[in-house]
Design a protein around this motif. Structure first.
Motif, mmCIF file in Angstrom:
data_model
loop_
_atom_site.group_PDB
_atom_site.id
_atom_site.type_symbol
_atom_site.label_atom_id
_atom_site.label_comp_id
_atom_site.label_asym_id
_atom_site.label_seq_id
_atom_site.Cartn_x
_atom_site.Cartn_y
_atom_site.Cartn_z
ATOM 1 N N PHE A 1 0.837 -1.200 0.000
ATOM 2 C CA PHE A 1 0.000 0.000 0.000
ATOM 3 C C PHE A 1 0.873 1.253 0.000
ATOM 4 O O PHE A 1 0.648 2.184 -0.783
ATOM 5 C CB PHE A 1 -0.917 0.007 1.228
ATOM 6 N N LEU A 2 1.891 1.280 0.859
ATOM 7 C CA LEU A 2 2.785 2.436 0.931
ATOM 8 C C LEU A 2 3.479 2.697 -0.399
ATOM 9 O O LEU A 2 3.700 3.857 -0.779
ATOM 10 C CB LEU A 2 3.821 2.221 2.026
ATOM 11 N N SER A 3 3.811 1.636 -1.115
ATOM 12 C CA SER A 3 4.516 1.804 -2.393
ATOM 13 C C SER A 3 3.664 2.498 -3.446
ATOM 14 O O SER A 3 4.193 3.041 -4.422
ATOM 15 C CB SER A 3 4.987 0.437 -2.917
ATOM 16 N N THR A 4 2.335 2.488 -3.268
ATOM 17 C CA THR A 4 1.460 3.136 -4.246
ATOM 18 C C THR A 4 1.341 4.644 -4.003
ATOM 19 O O THR A 4 0.976 5.390 -4.917
ATOM 20 C CB THR A 4 0.040 2.533 -4.209
ATOM 21 N N LEU A 5 1.616 5.104 -2.800
ATOM 22 C CA LEU A 5 1.348 6.507 -2.460
ATOM 23 C C LEU A 5 2.201 7.506 -3.243
ATOM 24 O O LEU A 5 1.671 8.513 -3.728
ATOM 25 C CB LEU A 5 1.489 6.717 -0.951
ATOM 26 N N PRO A 6 3.527 7.292 -3.386
ATOM 27 C CA PRO A 6 4.292 8.249 -4.197
ATOM 28 C C PRO A 6 3.800 8.333 -5.636
ATOM 29 O O PRO A 6 3.824 9.411 -6.244
ATOM 30 C CB PRO A 6 5.729 7.694 -4.130
ATOM 31 N N LYS A 7 3.349 7.219 -6.178
ATOM 32 C CA LYS A 7 2.853 7.219 -7.553
ATOM 33 C C LYS A 7 1.569 8.035 -7.671
ATOM 34 O O LYS A 7 1.352 8.742 -8.662
ATOM 35 C CB LYS A 7 2.621 5.783 -8.023
ATOM 36 N N LEU A 8 0.715 7.953 -6.647
ATOM 37 C CA LEU A 8 -0.530 8.716 -6.670
ATOM 38 C C LEU A 8 -0.272 10.218 -6.608
ATOM 39 O O LEU A 8 -1.098 11.016 -7.076
ATOM 40 C CB LEU A 8 -1.426 8.307 -5.506
ATOM 41 N N GLN A 9 0.862 10.613 -6.052
ATOM 42 C CA GLN A 9 1.161 12.039 -5.950
ATOM 43 C C GLN A 9 1.347 12.700 -7.317
ATOM 44 O O GLN A 9 1.291 13.929 -7.427
ATOM 45 C CB GLN A 9 2.401 12.253 -5.081
ATOM 46 N N ARG A 10 1.567 11.889 -8.337
ATOM 47 C CA ARG A 10 1.656 12.449 -9.694
ATOM 48 C C ARG A 10 0.359 13.138 -10.091
ATOM 49 O O ARG A 10 0.352 14.047 -10.929
ATOM 50 C CB ARG A 10 1.984 11.348 -10.697
ATOM 51 N N LEU A 11 -0.741 12.726 -9.464
ATOM 52 C CA LEU A 11 -2.040 13.326 -9.787
ATOM 53 C C LEU A 11 -2.168 14.753 -9.269
ATOM 54 O O LEU A 11 -3.044 15.494 -9.706
ATOM 55 C CB LEU A 11 -3.166 12.467 -9.209
ATOM 56 N N LYS A 12 -1.305 15.134 -8.335
ATOM 57 C CA LYS A 12 -1.419 16.468 -7.735
ATOM 58 C C LYS A 12 -1.081 17.583 -8.727
ATOM 59 O O LYS A 12 -1.364 18.751 -8.454
ATOM 60 C CB LYS A 12 -0.530 16.568 -6.496
ATOM 61 N N ARG A 13 -0.504 17.233 -9.865
ATOM 62 C CA ARG A 13 -0.203 18.252 -10.871
ATOM 63 C C ARG A 13 -1.478 18.757 -11.554
ATOM 64 O O ARG A 13 -1.466 19.795 -12.213
ATOM 65 C CB ARG A 13 0.773 17.701 -11.908
ATOM 66 N N PHE A 14 -2.581 17.982 -11.410
ATOM 67 C CA PHE A 14 -3.841 18.390 -12.025
ATOM 68 C C PHE A 14 -4.637 19.262 -11.053
ATOM 69 O O PHE A 14 -4.733 18.947 -9.865
ATOM 70 C CB PHE A 14 -4.671 17.170 -12.421
ATOM 71 N N PRO A 15 -5.250 20.352 -11.525
ATOM 72 C CA PRO A 15 -5.997 21.271 -10.640
ATOM 73 C C PRO A 15 -7.412 20.761 -10.349
ATOM 74 O O PRO A 15 -8.410 21.384 -10.733
ATOM 75 C CB PRO A 15 -6.016 22.569 -11.443
#
Length: 265
Positions: A223-237
Protein backbone atom coordinates in the motif's frame (compact mmCIF):
# COMPACT_ATOMS: atom_id res chain seq x y z
CA UNK A 1 -41.10 -20.23 2.87
CA UNK A 2 -38.43 -17.68 1.96
CA UNK A 3 -38.19 -19.16 -1.55
CA UNK A 4 -41.89 -18.53 -2.16
CA UNK A 5 -41.60 -14.95 -0.93
CA UNK A 6 -38.61 -14.34 -3.22
CA UNK A 7 -40.39 -15.63 -6.32
CA UNK A 8 -43.65 -13.81 -5.49
CA UNK A 9 -41.87 -10.50 -4.84
CA UNK A 10 -39.21 -10.56 -7.53
CA UNK A 11 -41.53 -9.80 -10.43
CA UNK A 12 -43.20 -6.90 -8.59
CA UNK A 13 -39.97 -5.18 -7.54
CA UNK A 14 -38.59 -2.65 -9.99
CA UNK A 15 -35.53 -1.49 -8.05
CA UNK A 16 -32.40 -3.63 -8.05
CA UNK A 17 -32.36 -3.55 -4.22
CA UNK A 18 -35.30 -2.92 -1.91
CA UNK A 19 -36.38 -3.69 1.67
CA UNK A 20 -39.47 -5.75 2.53
CA UNK A 21 -41.10 -7.12 5.66
CA UNK A 22 -41.88 -10.83 5.76
CA UNK A 23 -43.50 -12.38 8.82
CA UNK A 24 -42.40 -9.37 10.85
CA UNK A 25 -38.78 -9.69 9.68
CA UNK A 26 -37.05 -7.00 7.62
CA UNK A 27 -35.43 -8.52 4.54
CA UNK A 28 -33.77 -7.21 1.39
CA UNK A 29 -34.41 -8.49 -2.11
CA UNK A 30 -31.53 -7.93 -4.50
CA UNK A 31 -32.24 -8.66 -8.13
CA UNK A 32 -29.81 -8.74 -11.02
CA UNK A 33 -29.00 -5.27 -12.29
CA UNK A 34 -28.78 -4.11 -15.86
CA UNK A 35 -25.57 -5.19 -17.55
CA UNK A 36 -22.83 -2.57 -17.62
CA UNK A 37 -20.34 -1.97 -20.40
CA UNK A 38 -16.61 -2.49 -20.00
CA UNK A 39 -16.04 0.84 -21.76
CA UNK A 40 -17.15 2.66 -18.60
CA UNK A 41 -14.08 1.27 -16.82
CA UNK A 42 -11.59 2.33 -19.49
CA UNK A 43 -10.57 5.71 -17.93
CA UNK A 44 -9.65 4.08 -14.60
CA UNK A 45 -7.84 1.28 -16.41
CA UNK A 46 -5.75 3.80 -18.35
CA UNK A 47 -5.09 5.82 -15.18
CA UNK A 48 -3.86 2.75 -13.30
CA UNK A 49 -1.58 1.91 -16.22
CA UNK A 50 -0.19 5.45 -16.39
CA UNK A 51 0.44 5.60 -12.64
CA UNK A 52 1.76 2.03 -12.61
CA UNK A 53 -0.51 1.21 -9.68
CA UNK A 54 -1.85 -2.23 -10.49
CA UNK A 55 -4.15 -2.29 -7.44
CA UNK A 56 -6.19 0.54 -8.99
CA UNK A 57 -7.11 -1.46 -12.08
CA UNK A 58 -10.92 -1.56 -12.18
CA UNK A 59 -12.94 -4.64 -11.37
CA UNK A 60 -15.86 -4.50 -13.83
CA UNK A 61 -19.34 -5.13 -12.54
CA UNK A 62 -21.09 -6.43 -15.62
CA UNK A 63 -24.42 -6.95 -13.90
CA UNK A 64 -26.84 -9.60 -15.06
CA UNK A 65 -27.21 -13.08 -13.62
CA UNK A 66 -23.46 -13.42 -13.12
CA UNK A 67 -23.49 -10.67 -10.48
CA UNK A 68 -26.04 -12.67 -8.45
CA UNK A 69 -24.00 -15.87 -8.80
CA UNK A 70 -20.84 -14.04 -7.76
CA UNK A 71 -22.48 -12.35 -4.77
CA UNK A 72 -23.95 -15.60 -3.51
CA UNK A 73 -20.62 -17.39 -3.83
CA UNK A 74 -18.66 -14.59 -2.17
CA UNK A 75 -21.06 -14.20 0.75
CA UNK A 76 -20.93 -17.94 1.44
CA UNK A 77 -17.13 -18.14 1.28
CA UNK A 78 -16.66 -15.08 3.49
CA UNK A 79 -19.21 -16.34 5.99
CA UNK A 80 -17.46 -19.70 6.18
CA UNK A 81 -14.21 -17.83 6.89
CA UNK A 82 -15.84 -16.05 9.83
CA UNK A 83 -16.40 -12.64 8.19
CA UNK A 84 -19.61 -10.82 9.14
CA UNK A 85 -21.70 -10.57 5.96
CA UNK A 86 -25.44 -10.70 5.18
CA UNK A 87 -27.30 -13.97 5.68
CA UNK A 88 -28.80 -15.45 2.50
CA UNK A 89 -32.38 -16.54 3.16
CA UNK A 90 -33.22 -17.65 -0.37
CA UNK A 91 -31.76 -17.39 -3.84
CA UNK A 92 -32.52 -17.90 -7.48
CA UNK A 93 -30.55 -17.27 -10.70
CA UNK A 94 -32.11 -13.80 -10.76
CA UNK A 95 -32.10 -12.62 -7.15
CA UNK A 96 -31.02 -13.01 -3.53
CA UNK A 97 -33.16 -12.58 -0.44
CA UNK A 98 -30.98 -11.29 2.39
CA UNK A 99 -31.68 -10.89 6.09
CA UNK A 100 -31.36 -7.34 7.39
CA UNK A 101 -28.20 -6.87 9.45
CA UNK A 102 -30.05 -4.97 12.17
CA UNK A 103 -32.29 -6.19 14.94
CA UNK A 104 -35.78 -5.24 16.09
CA UNK A 105 -34.17 -3.08 18.76
CA UNK A 106 -31.41 -1.48 16.75
CA UNK A 107 -31.26 -0.78 13.03
CA UNK A 108 -28.07 -1.27 11.07
CA UNK A 109 -26.65 1.99 9.70
CA UNK A 110 -23.67 2.73 7.50
CA UNK A 111 -20.27 3.61 8.90
CA UNK A 112 -20.61 7.03 7.28
CA UNK A 113 -23.82 7.72 9.18
CA UNK A 114 -22.18 6.72 12.46
CA UNK A 115 -19.24 9.03 11.80
CA UNK A 116 -21.14 12.09 10.59
CA UNK A 117 -23.76 11.85 13.34
CA UNK A 118 -21.24 11.34 16.16
CA UNK A 119 -21.14 14.05 18.80
CA UNK A 120 -17.72 13.38 20.28
CA UNK A 121 -14.23 12.24 19.17
CA UNK A 122 -14.36 9.10 21.31
CA UNK A 123 -17.32 7.77 19.31
CA UNK A 124 -15.61 8.57 16.02
CA UNK A 125 -12.41 6.85 17.16
CA UNK A 126 -14.37 3.79 18.22
CA UNK A 127 -16.16 3.25 14.91
CA UNK A 128 -13.07 3.98 12.82
CA UNK A 129 -10.97 1.61 14.91
CA UNK A 130 -13.46 -1.28 14.88
CA UNK A 131 -13.86 -0.89 11.11
CA UNK A 132 -10.12 -0.96 10.43
CA UNK A 133 -9.72 -3.88 12.84
CA UNK A 134 -12.48 -5.72 11.00
CA UNK A 135 -10.80 -5.09 7.64
CA UNK A 136 -7.48 -6.38 8.97
CA UNK A 137 -9.30 -9.43 10.32
CA UNK A 138 -10.73 -10.12 6.86
CA UNK A 139 -7.24 -9.94 5.34
CA UNK A 140 -5.64 -12.13 8.00
CA UNK A 141 -8.17 -14.81 7.07
CA UNK A 142 -6.76 -14.64 3.52
CA UNK A 143 -9.96 -13.00 2.35
CA UNK A 144 -10.77 -9.66 0.74
CA UNK A 145 -13.85 -7.55 0.06
CA UNK A 146 -15.33 -6.44 -3.25
CA UNK A 147 -16.14 -2.73 -2.99
CA UNK A 148 -14.76 -1.73 0.40
CA UNK A 149 -16.28 1.74 0.40
CA UNK A 150 -17.52 3.23 3.66
CA UNK A 151 -21.09 3.02 2.36
CA UNK A 152 -20.69 -0.77 2.18
CA UNK A 153 -19.83 -1.14 5.85
CA UNK A 154 -22.84 -1.40 8.13
CA UNK A 155 -22.65 -1.05 11.88
CA UNK A 156 -24.95 -3.58 13.53
CA UNK A 157 -24.94 -4.11 17.29
CA UNK A 158 -21.72 -2.11 17.43
CA UNK A 159 -19.83 -4.30 14.96
CA UNK A 160 -19.09 -3.92 11.22
CA UNK A 161 -20.97 -6.00 8.67
CA UNK A 162 -19.67 -5.93 5.09
CA UNK A 163 -22.05 -5.82 2.12
CA UNK A 164 -22.07 -5.65 -1.70
CA UNK A 165 -20.23 -8.55 -3.31
CA UNK A 166 -21.30 -8.46 -6.95
CA UNK A 167 -17.68 -8.66 -8.11
CA UNK A 168 -14.69 -10.84 -7.32
CA UNK A 169 -11.50 -8.74 -7.48
CA UNK A 170 -9.34 -11.89 -7.36
CA UNK A 171 -10.40 -12.57 -10.95
CA UNK A 172 -8.33 -9.50 -11.94
CA UNK A 173 -5.83 -9.03 -9.10
CA UNK A 174 -3.36 -10.94 -6.96
CA UNK A 175 -4.47 -11.60 -3.38
CA UNK A 176 -2.14 -8.87 -2.09
CA UNK A 177 -3.51 -6.33 -4.55
CA UNK A 178 -7.06 -7.29 -3.58
CA UNK A 179 -6.19 -6.32 -0.01
CA UNK A 180 -4.39 -3.12 -1.03
CA UNK A 181 -7.40 -2.24 -3.15
CA UNK A 182 -9.63 -2.65 -0.07
CA UNK A 183 -7.54 -0.08 1.78
CA UNK A 184 -7.65 2.35 -1.12
CA UNK A 185 -11.42 2.02 -1.53
CA UNK A 186 -12.04 2.61 2.16
CA UNK A 187 -9.56 5.47 2.58
CA UNK A 188 -10.65 7.33 -0.55
CA UNK A 189 -14.33 6.98 0.37
CA UNK A 190 -13.74 8.21 3.93
CA UNK A 191 -11.71 11.29 2.99
CA UNK A 192 -14.08 12.04 0.13
CA UNK A 193 -17.19 11.91 2.33
CA UNK A 194 -15.78 13.44 5.52
CA UNK A 195 -13.87 16.41 4.14
CA UNK A 196 -16.75 18.74 5.10
CA UNK A 197 -17.08 17.26 8.59
CA UNK A 198 -14.18 18.71 10.63
CA UNK A 199 -14.41 16.63 13.79
CA UNK A 200 -14.43 13.10 12.26
CA UNK A 201 -12.01 14.26 9.57
CA UNK A 202 -9.52 15.32 12.25
CA UNK A 203 -9.64 11.80 13.72
CA UNK A 204 -9.34 9.99 10.39
CA UNK A 205 -5.60 10.09 9.63
CA UNK A 206 -4.48 8.92 13.10
CA UNK A 207 -7.00 6.06 12.92
CA UNK A 208 -5.78 5.01 9.46
CA UNK A 209 -2.19 5.01 10.70
CA UNK A 210 -3.11 2.75 13.61
CA UNK A 211 -5.09 0.49 11.30
CA UNK A 212 -2.24 0.15 8.82
CA UNK A 213 0.25 -0.51 11.62
CA UNK A 214 -1.84 -3.60 12.44
CA UNK A 215 -2.15 -4.68 8.81
CA UNK A 216 -0.15 -7.57 7.40
CA UNK A 217 3.39 -6.40 6.64
CA UNK A 218 3.23 -7.19 2.93
CA UNK A 219 -0.11 -5.40 2.59
CA UNK A 220 1.11 -2.29 4.40
CA UNK A 221 4.34 -2.12 2.38
CA UNK A 222 2.53 -2.67 -0.90
CA UNK A 223 0.00 0.00 0.00
CA UNK A 224 2.79 2.44 0.93
CA UNK A 225 4.52 1.80 -2.39
CA UNK A 226 1.46 3.14 -4.25
CA UNK A 227 1.35 6.51 -2.46
CA UNK A 228 4.29 8.25 -4.20
CA UNK A 229 2.85 7.22 -7.55
CA UNK A 230 -0.53 8.72 -6.67
CA UNK A 231 1.16 12.04 -5.95
CA UNK A 232 1.66 12.45 -9.69
CA UNK A 233 -2.04 13.33 -9.79
CA UNK A 234 -1.42 16.47 -7.73
CA UNK A 235 -0.20 18.25 -10.87
CA UNK A 236 -3.84 18.39 -12.02
CA UNK A 237 -6.00 21.27 -10.64
CA UNK A 238 -8.82 19.04 -9.39
CA UNK A 239 -10.01 21.75 -6.98
CA UNK A 240 -11.26 23.74 -9.98
CA UNK A 241 -13.74 21.04 -10.96
CA UNK A 242 -16.56 21.33 -8.47
CA UNK A 243 -17.25 19.31 -5.37
CA UNK A 244 -15.93 15.99 -6.71
CA UNK A 245 -12.70 17.64 -7.81
CA UNK A 246 -12.20 19.22 -4.40
CA UNK A 247 -12.72 15.84 -2.76
CA UNK A 248 -9.96 14.33 -4.91
CA UNK A 249 -7.61 17.26 -4.25
CA UNK A 250 -8.18 17.01 -0.50
CA UNK A 251 -7.68 13.25 -0.51
CA UNK A 252 -4.40 13.51 -2.41
CA UNK A 253 -3.10 16.09 0.07
CA UNK A 254 -4.20 13.86 2.96
CA UNK A 255 -2.39 10.88 1.43
CA UNK A 256 0.81 12.92 1.30
CA UNK A 257 0.56 13.57 5.03
CA UNK A 258 -0.40 9.96 5.66
CA UNK A 259 2.68 8.67 3.84
CA UNK A 260 4.98 11.05 5.71
CA UNK A 261 3.64 9.97 9.08
CA UNK A 262 3.68 6.26 8.26
CA UNK A 263 7.29 6.37 7.09
CA UNK A 264 8.46 8.19 10.22
CA UNK A 265 6.78 5.80 12.68
Amino acid sequence: MYDTFLFDTLHRQQASMAPHVFNGQKVWLKRQAKRNTRIAYLPLKLLAKWLKVDALRPVPNLGGAQSIITESSRIKSLSQAGVRVPVILAESPDALLLADAGTSNQAAVTLLEKLTEANDPHTVDHYLNVSFQALNSVHKRNCYLSEAFARNILIAEGEPVFIDFETDPHEYHSLTNCKVRDWHCLIFSLYGKLYKHPMPLERLTPAIIEGLKEAQDHVRESFLSTLPKLQRLKRFPFQRFGSDGRKIAYTLNALTLLEQQLRTK
